[in-house]
Write an enzyme that holds these catalytic residues in place. Structure first.
Site, short mmCIF file in Angstrom:
data_model
loop_
_atom_site.label_atom_id
_atom_site.label_comp_id
_atom_site.label_asym_id
_atom_site.label_seq_id
_atom_site.Cartn_x
_atom_site.Cartn_y
_atom_site.Cartn_z
N ASP A 172 47.06 44.85 43.37
CA ASP A 172 45.85 45.45 43.93
C ASP A 172 45.41 46.65 43.08
O ASP A 172 45.97 46.92 42.01
CB ASP A 172 46.11 45.85 45.37
CG ASP A 172 44.89 45.70 46.26
OD1 ASP A 172 43.76 45.77 45.73
OD2 ASP A 172 45.05 45.51 47.47
N GLU A 221 34.39 47.55 38.30
CA GLU A 221 35.16 46.75 37.37
C GLU A 221 34.54 45.36 37.20
O GLU A 221 33.84 44.86 38.07
CB GLU A 221 36.62 46.59 37.86
CG GLU A 221 37.39 47.89 37.92
CD GLU A 221 37.79 48.40 36.54
OE1 GLU A 221 37.57 47.67 35.55
OE2 GLU A 221 38.33 49.52 36.46
N ASP A 239 36.46 42.63 49.83
CA ASP A 239 37.11 41.83 50.86
C ASP A 239 36.08 41.05 51.68
O ASP A 239 34.96 41.53 51.90
CB ASP A 239 37.89 42.73 51.82
CG ASP A 239 39.02 43.45 51.13
OD1 ASP A 239 39.46 42.97 50.07
OD2 ASP A 239 39.46 44.49 51.64
#
Length: 576
Positions: A172, A221, A239
């Site tokens: 993560d 990113e 998510d």
């Protein structure tokens, strides 16, 4: 899948000066000088994930409450329910599996309350079920939930994972404000930090799938751009929850990233929510309907996404009345082997949009062997007709038409003109596997007129376009041997020439001639059980010996034409 804590948007990285790099070394002594490279040293080549990984992750249902017995019960279910045999092999425990601090030697320690037998024993249990074992970590000093991260301990942690028997690492990138992520005004690039773990895993010699579970939209990113050099899969967006809106958002996020995916490297749309009832207990909108569940697996398969379930994969008895175990209907969605075969197709090409708009989407994925998977995806709240063509989805033109295998209804239909369409339920998807129909040819035989006993004959054994078709005494010549093909042709001369109407006309009384095969309507014939040979049904014409049933109309050399069907003997034919 969980929210970031204390997150701030990172600043755009700037070119680092030598002085800044020196300060970085001084500020992060635990990293070691050998690891302070600006970019990963080499491209990922671990030989893993030739097709998108499939399995289960604990977070969506259990969060920080996953424990040893939960994992064992899940492994039992995956092995006994058919999921393992269908390809779901990776069982991964997410954040919170470890103690709040490392031991005196700097090693990660499994939480003794949750995992009293340790992770070596748990991995052995999972392996004994024919499954593979995964854990979670982060390239920061702390995980999303504040447990020890792997930054500065990459080699040590990789060796620990290997010694435990870990096969999958979910890596993560939470806590963007964590001081370890920055030195002064400089940001330590994620690609660099992930590359350190990649190299550390490789050094152990143990094959471990590396999955990057960052939140790219929130963190600025673009792992899909550089992910292939670093990992086997990477998240493409934040998510998703168990709602249908969560699915549609991720699907559209993935549509422009197909160029980055391929064998060993996959765009990840987060966990599958089919059968995830945990949130639905408080919010009915936080679960998918049955049609939406089929959409989830369908579009994931066409997009070549990893199939990682986030549902409660335990039996009701194992859940003890306190969980949300998966239903038989939900399990049936996961076990659709035809849809799984699309996801796991060895060609490894991600699907792309053919058309989108107004919530009606057509997605297509080329498959090994030349077939194409076509998803007709209805994002709206009402049934809708969705249509495309074989040409639009990338199939070659075919004079024989196309077969459409419906992978949910398990039926097969034929499209003669290349149309691919369906009425799709609200939130649903019709998923076809489409293939050009092969041309099949019956054995060549004479066609004998019932009115004269003479054979259908190409004049004087000629093959030139426009050569007269007549009746003549049967003699076994190549000009009297006719074979029917699956696309409706009647062919002579070993299949090199077709029976057709002059100039393609389908008017009454048009002469029939020999022609090069071109697939036109004037060359299409149907051999019926009553002995008639008819043109396409909309024209209603029969292959007819000119002159009717009178003796003068049935001598050698009498021409053949198309004419309105009247039941006469001169319109009936038999094969010898």
């Amino acid at each position: 899948m969980h929210a970031l804590s204390r997150q701030t948007r990172p600043r755009r990285p700037r070119r680092r000066s030598a002085a800044t790099l020196l300060s970085l070394c001084l500020a992060l002594p635990a990293l070691g000088a050998s690891m302070l490279t600006a970019e990963p040293a080499h491209a990922l080549d671990n030989g893993l994930a030739a097709t998108p990984p499939m399995g289960w992750n604990s977070w969506d249902t259990f969060g920080c409450n996953a424990a040893e017995q939960t994992v064992k019960d899940t492994a039992d279910f995956m092995a006994s329910s058919g999921m393992r045999d269908a390809g779901y092999q990776y069982l991964t425990i997410d954040d919170c599996w470890m103690s709040r601090s490392r031991d005196s030697g700097g090693n990660l320690v499994p939480d003794p309350q949750k995992y009293p037998d340790g992770l070596t024993a748990l991995a052995s249990y999972v392996h004994a079920k024919g499954l593979k074992f995964g854990v979670y970590e982060s390239p920061t000093y702390h995980t999303c939930q504040g447990f020890p991260g792997s930054l500065g301990h990459e080699q040590q942690d990789a060796r620990t994972f290997a010694s435990w028997g870990v096969d999958f690492l979910k890596y993560d990138n939470c806590l963007d404000s964590d001081p370890a992520r920055r030195v002064g005004d400089e940001r330590l690039p994620l690609q660099t930090r992930d590359g350190w773990m990649r190299d550390a895993l490789a050094a152990t010699g143990r094959p471990v799938v590396l999955s990057l579970s960052l939140q790219p939209a929130a963190q600025g990113e673009t792992p899909w751009v550089w992910g292939r050099s670093t990992a086997n899969m990477w998240r493409i967006d934040g998510d998703r929850d168990a709602s249908f809106a969560g699915l549609t958002r991720l699907v559209h996020t993935d549509l422009d990233k197909s160029q980055y995916a391929g064998p060993g490297a996959w765009n990840d749309i987060d966990m599958l929510e089919t059968g995830n009832y945990a949130s639905a207990s408080s919010d009915p909108n936080q679960r998918l309907s049955y049609d939406q569940e089929k959409s989830e697996l369908s579009v994931a398969a066409v997009l070549a996404a990893p199939l990682i379930s986030g549902a409660d994969l335990r039996t009701a008895a194992a859940a003890g009345g306190s969980g949300f175990p998966i239903s038989g209907q939900d399990l049936g969605v996961y076990l659709n082997k035809d849809v799984i075969a699309v996801d796991q197709d060895r060609l490894g090409r991600q699907g792309t949009p053919v058309s989108t708009g107004n919530g009606l989407d057509v997605l297509a994925r080329p498959l090994a062997g030349g077939d194409v998977a076509v998803a007709l995806f209805n994002e709206t709240s009402a049934p809708a007709a969705i249509s495309t063509t074989a040409t639009a989805v990338g199939l070659p033109a075919s004079s024989t038409g196309y077969t459409l295998d419906d992978l949910w209804a398990h039926t097969t239909s034929t499209s003669t003109d290349g149309t691919i369409s369906a009425t799709v339920p609200a939130g649903g998807t019709v998923l076809y596997r489409v293939a050009a129909r092969p041309l099949t040819t019956s054995p060549a035989k004479p066609l004998v007129s019932a009115s004269s006993g003479r054979c259908l004959d190409a004049w004087n054994n000629q093959t030139a376009a426009g050569t007269k078709i007549e009746i003549w005494d049967c003699n076994g010549g190549a000009n009297q041997q006719w074979s029917a093909t699956s696309n409706g042709d009647l062919r002579a001369y070993g299949g090199s020439r077709c029976l057709g109407t002059a100039n393609g006309s389908l008017a009454w009384g048009t002469p029939v001639v020999i022609q090069p095969c071109d697939g036109s309507a004037g060359q299409k014939w149907h051999l019926n059980s009553d002995g008639t040979v008819t043109t396409p049904s909309q024209y209603g014409l029969c292959l007819d010996v000119t002159g009717g049933n009178v003796p003068a109309g049935n001598v050698n050399g009498t021409a053949v034409e198309v004419y309105g069907c009247d039941g006469g003997a001169n319109q009936r034919w038999t094969t010898q």
